[in-house]
Design an enzyme around this catalytic site. Structure first.
Site, mmCIF file in Angstrom:
data_model
loop_
_atom_site.group_PDB
_atom_site.id
_atom_site.type_symbol
_atom_site.label_atom_id
_atom_site.label_comp_id
_atom_site.label_asym_id
_atom_site.label_seq_id
_atom_site.Cartn_x
_atom_site.Cartn_y
_atom_site.Cartn_z
ATOM 1 N N ASP A 1 37.382 16.095 27.542
ATOM 2 C CA ASP A 1 38.670 16.317 28.167
ATOM 3 C C ASP A 1 38.826 17.789 28.547
ATOM 4 O O ASP A 1 39.192 18.626 27.739
ATOM 5 C CB ASP A 1 39.778 15.904 27.196
ATOM 6 C CG ASP A 1 41.055 15.588 27.927
ATOM 7 O OD1 ASP A 1 41.021 15.530 29.164
ATOM 8 O OD2 ASP A 1 42.075 15.401 27.256
ATOM 9 N N GLU B 1 28.659 7.543 26.753
ATOM 10 C CA GLU B 1 28.852 8.978 26.534
ATOM 11 C C GLU B 1 30.308 9.204 26.174
ATOM 12 O O GLU B 1 31.151 8.365 26.441
ATOM 13 C CB GLU B 1 28.558 9.764 27.822
ATOM 14 C CG GLU B 1 27.143 9.661 28.305
ATOM 15 C CD GLU B 1 27.004 10.096 29.760
ATOM 16 O OE1 GLU B 1 27.710 11.036 30.176
ATOM 17 O OE2 GLU B 1 26.204 9.477 30.475
ATOM 18 N N CYS C 1 73.197 29.567 18.107
ATOM 19 C CA CYS C 1 73.805 30.573 17.243
ATOM 20 C C CYS C 1 74.457 31.592 18.157
ATOM 21 O O CYS C 1 73.785 32.239 18.952
ATOM 22 C CB CYS C 1 72.756 31.251 16.375
ATOM 23 S SG CYS C 1 73.382 32.761 15.612
HETATM 24 P P1 AMP Z 1 39.514 10.520 35.576
HETATM 25 O O1 AMP Z 1 39.859 11.917 36.054
HETATM 26 O O2 AMP Z 1 40.333 10.088 34.416
HETATM 27 O O3 AMP Z 1 39.403 9.538 36.686
HETATM 28 O O4 AMP Z 1 38.062 10.627 34.964
HETATM 29 C C1 AMP Z 1 37.008 11.171 35.686
HETATM 30 C C2 AMP Z 1 36.638 12.477 35.074
HETATM 31 O O5 AMP Z 1 36.123 12.314 33.769
HETATM 32 C C3 AMP Z 1 35.516 13.114 35.834
HETATM 33 O O6 AMP Z 1 36.007 13.938 36.868
HETATM 34 C C4 AMP Z 1 34.832 13.943 34.787
HETATM 35 O O7 AMP Z 1 35.197 15.285 34.911
HETATM 36 C C5 AMP Z 1 35.367 13.448 33.468
HETATM 37 N N1 AMP Z 1 34.319 13.170 32.477
HETATM 38 C C6 AMP Z 1 34.329 13.624 31.211
HETATM 39 N N2 AMP Z 1 33.249 13.225 30.539
HETATM 40 C C7 AMP Z 1 32.481 12.512 31.394
HETATM 41 C C8 AMP Z 1 31.228 11.864 31.287
HETATM 42 N N3 AMP Z 1 30.546 11.842 30.143
HETATM 43 N N4 AMP Z 1 30.743 11.241 32.387
HETATM 44 C C9 AMP Z 1 31.447 11.240 33.549
HETATM 45 N N5 AMP Z 1 32.632 11.840 33.705
HETATM 46 C C10 AMP Z 1 33.168 12.478 32.649
HETATM 47 ZN ZN ZN Z 2 71.905 33.507 13.991
#
Ligand code: AMP
Ligand code: ZN
Length: 677
Positions: free
Chosen positions: A114, A110, A420
């Protein structure tokens, strides 16, 4: 049909159209007709509060205000993901999996959206609760805000379980993000930096009507619970979509790490065609039984892995370097580029920061430069392709004149920026100061936007913010595109701002280094502009957290004529500033702390420093901190020998406890604190 039936019919109809539009991306009704039906529903609901329903589509427009988001424990922890960066990382992961589970393993790939993670709980097919990730164990209950996001179903359809949780990511698609920023810039407000922070910030807005205006989306990626009615991750995604959730169709089922890498490589290139930001791929063991056998480490599931995309980089030609002037006179060099597509947006400009940065990278007009976009929305130039530099190129000579008023620039040793110095005659400085004055966090003048300020200055109607208070409807009517009604709104908006409290006026007048927080500190300490103007350097630096440069800047701002100026006809900046203040005074702006604010403030905690830790029952953390400050105490974030008291709530961290004990700091309860004040 009686009223109840009518209300139900309208709700069902609007739920259906909402789903077609925001989840399936195939509108089935015109916006106009939708709005008419919604109005009809709202009118009926207002007449019949007895038929209130917490899942009514009318909640999409927001209106509920949450002062403090309630902390809510997750029934199932929200974990992080482990990261991988190479084929080897993934192969090692597969080896570890194969040691722990029997039989063939397949994976879902998947995208990693972000944004901000969210956990939704449904009961009987209705959205019950929406909670942010928080620290993974507990998060904030942001249900009222989440209900305004149109791709979040308030009611489900089909064969959903009676009670379950589903997790996803709240994102702000590029398109909506860019439109919001254009509108903000036109209003003279700072643009948001990137979609991710804006999405997570939006969830914490107190006024849900504001959230409703932000084009947020919710993309779902996993069902959570002990008895979800599916056997694999892929089936979970399909079910979620069938119940009415927005689930991107990009997910793919594969049976080898090589196929995972194909997916990664494909999306590394094609992610720029997606409407929202992604920062990698998430790979999950498809079989839920196997997932259970694999379990979790302290931080992340063993059955899932993130693969982070590299920061995106492209090369393009640097056509011209131009210079921008801010409200303080600070000069920022800007790279004007041959437009190039990067991470879903077209990049035409990039900041070059300052003269040193240009010299360091030896950036020249005509160069082919590498442009990179990481987390930030403003791209940066990370290098030059020297192989493509033309023979007749010459090193960049940094401008020595203001691009707007041609005044020679000045630079104080140790400061990276050029300035400036023509404060009074340089148009972007004049306009910028007034735009700052009217901005939301300052005087928040309704009916007046940044563009109108520019028009007013260019037309010679105003030269400074004090002039705003002399404006009449007749003065502004001649402006381009200014109608009677908007002219009236402008004048009323200006008049209303006279109620804005002192600390914001102090922030608005734009003393260098006096931001929102410093303005509050100064206002609280000196209580009036007169006292502040009379303060000397010593008195200023004695105020908590006011350092030398802030103190000096305040002194300079109000500095009276020196003997050397006596014979010069022009007033000093300090005199002009004092004159502005007396004009604001004559217009009755709040130039002292109001008696209401003073009420409820004492000095019983003077000289005491507090650290607040844990969860409280009677006051929220913010209220607690405020009442410490209102009563003369100081709040600090970490325990040290300077700490007088630690106010401990439930779940105070063990390390804080140990530290407080080791340093002999007194720990008090919430009730004990309340007694003190
Ligand atoms: P991280 O915060 O970098 O550890 O990544 C975990 C976060 O990735 C989770 O809290 C999710 O919110 C996010 N995330 C985004 N897309 C996905 C996905 N397809 N499956 C699982 N987590 C995801
Ligand atoms: Zn100026």
């Amino acid at each position: 049909m009686n009223a109840q039936e009518q209300i139900t019919a309208l709700r069902n109809l609007l739920h259906k159209h909402n789903h077609s539009y925001y989840v399936l991306d195939t509108p089935t009704i015109s916006d106009f007709d939708f709005d008419m039906k919604l109005k009809e529903l709202q009118t009926l609901e207002a007449k019949h509060p007895e038929f209130d329903d917490p899942t009514s589509p009318s909640l999409r427009v927001g209106g509920g205000v949450t002062k403090n988001f309630e902390t809510t424990k997750h029934n199932f922890r929200m974990y992080s993901l482990d990261n991988s960066y190479s084929k080897e990382d993934l192969q090692n992961w597969e080896t570890r999996i194969k040691k722990q589970v029997d039989g063939p393993v397949s994976y879902t790939c998947e995208l990693k959206y972000d944004g901000a993670s969210i956990s939704l709980t449904y009961q009987g097919g209705n959205l019950l609760r929406a909670v942010t990730r928080g620290d993974g164990h507990q998060g904030d209950n942001v249900t009222t805000n989440i209900k305004t996001i149109k791709s979040v179903p308030l009611q489900l359809k089909g064969d959903f379980p009676d009670h379950f949780e589903i997790r996803g990511e709240i994102v702000l698609p590029f398109d909506g993000f860019n439109k919001m920023n254009q509108a903000r810039v036109a209003q003279g407000e700072e643009p948001f930096r990137n979609p991710r922070n804006t999405a997570s910030g939006s969830l914490k807005l107190q006024d849900s009507a504001l959230v409703a205006k932000r084009p947020l989306e919710c993309l779902l990626y996993s069902l959570v619970g002990d008895n979800v009615p599916v056997a694999t991750q892929m089936q979970g995604l399909e079910k979620a979509a069938a119940w009415g959730f927005k689930v991107p169709k990009i997910a793919k089922l594969v049976t080898s790490i090589d196929a995972v890498l194909d997916f990664v490589n494909y999306w590394d290139i094609h992610r720029s065609d997606l409407p929202y930001e992604t920062d990698g791929v998430v790979i999950k063991v498809n079989n839920l039984q196997q997932q259970e056998e694999l379990g979790y480490t302290a931080k992340a599931p063993r059955w899932a892995m993130a693969y982070k995309f590299k920061a995106q980089q492209v090369s393009t030609k640097l056509e011209e370097i131009t210079y921008q002037v801010g409200r303080t006179g600070a000069i920022t060099p800007v790279a004007n580029l041959t437009p190039v597509a990067l991470a879903g947006t077209t990049v035409k400009r990039a900041s070059l920061h300052n003269a040193d940065q240009i010299a360091l990278l030896d950036i020249r007009v005509g160069d082919t430069v590498y442009v990179e976009k990481g987390g930030e929305i403003i791209p940066k130039i990370v290098g030059v392709n020297l192989a493509l530099r033309s023979q007749d190129s010459s090193a960049t000579i940094y401008t020595d004149k203001c691009p707007q008023c041609t005044t020679p620039l000045s630079r104080t040793p140790g400061d990276a920026k050029h300035y400036c110095p023509n404060e009074r005659g340089c148009p972007p400085q004049i306009i910028g100061r007034i735009q700052h004055f009217i901005s939301r966090k300052a005087m928040d003048i309704e009916g007046l936007g940044g563009e109108t300020v520019a028009l007013l200055v260019h037309a010679g109607v105003i030269q400074n913010f004090a002039d705003l208070y002399d404006l009449s409807v007749e003065d502004v009517l001649p402006l381009e595109r200014m109608a009677q009604k908007s002219a009236e709104n402008l004048v009323t908006g200006v008049a209303r701002s006279k109620q804005i409290p002192f600390h914001r006026v102090l922030f608005a007048i734009g003393i260098r280094y006096v931001g929102e927080t410093v303005a509050k500190k100064l206002a609280k300490h000196f209580k009036s502009i007169d006292a502040l103007m009379a303060a000397n350097f010593q008195e200023l630096v004695q105020v908590d957290e006011i350092g030398d440069s802030i103190a000096q800047s305040v002194i300079d701002f109000f500095a009276l004529q020196t003997s050397a100026d006596l014979f010069s006809p022009a007033n000093t900046a300090g005199e002009r500033n004092r004159e502005m203040i007396s004009r604001l005074k004559s217009h009755h702006l709040q130039l002292a702390v109001s008696s209401e604010t003073l009420a409820g403030q004492t000095s019983v905690l003077n000289g005491n420093t507090f650290v607040v830790s844990g969860v409280f029952t009677k006051l929220s953390r913010t209220e607690l901190k405020k009442s410490i400050e209102d009563n003369g105490g100081k709040v600090s974030s970490s325990i040290s020998s300077k700490t007088t008291y630690v106010v401990a709530g439930d779940n105070m961290g063990p390390s804080k406890q140990a530290k407080a004990e080791a340093l002999g700091v007194t720990i008090i309860s919430e009730d004990q604190f309340l007694e003190m004040i």
